[in-house]
Design a protein around this motif. Sequence first.
Motif: not given
Length: 251
Positions: A33, A121, A131, A188, A233-234
């Motif tokens: 991340e 998400l 997030y 994020s 996640h992105w």
Amino acid sequence: MGAVVREAGAGGIGAGRADAGDVTTVPAMLAAEGLVLPGPLRAGPAVEHPATTVVGPVEAQAARSPEAPALLLADGGVVTYRELNTAANRLARALARRGARPGTVVGLAPARRSEEMLTALLAVAKSGAAYLPLDPADPPGRRDRLLAENEPVCVLGEAVPGALTGLDTTGELDTDPPRALTPQHLLSVGYGPGGRPAAVRLTHGEADRRVRELQAAHPLGPGDRVLQLRLPHWGFLWPLRTGAAVVLTGE
């Protein structure tokens, strides 16, 4: 047969769209991340694009191909772009009622089903909030510090104390919610493992730049399939703005 995109292994990094039966790879560095890509992934002059948020292109793709598959589930089920977008819209509006908006944070813990995590998400991004990924394996002291530093309006997911396994979205509109969101707002807030790491704050504009670089190096489009394999996640917002489908392993 659509291309399958997965993290790079010993064979290196693939380039361009795969032929039938081929496997295209993406950089293994995406497994971390907040890790910044070291410039363009493909040789040649960089192309400048107007900065935007990561949400608008996903919503535009859902409007272009509402019945196309967005998520391919481990049990054989299919979630269309329309279904994913409308579910995220209702959840985003429920989050907004709890105070989620640009400048706030929502915690994201793992969900029982991968499609629930991806819906959450997208909903957090649609609400305008950033997030904060939370790991159930973190020591309670570290998790408490992350929550205290970021003061999330709520935590979605499971296996983290205080997390909400779902919000009641009954009666919420399923249209794209309005939001005063700019490319400068945070998408994020991430932290490295162990110790007391500093937060890595990723804006919508920076995430959009990274996704554009990935798309330039590994073009995706309708009919392509992207295997869920430890992407940040992105990173899942990349295929969802191109008309490709994300293959969920259920892990």
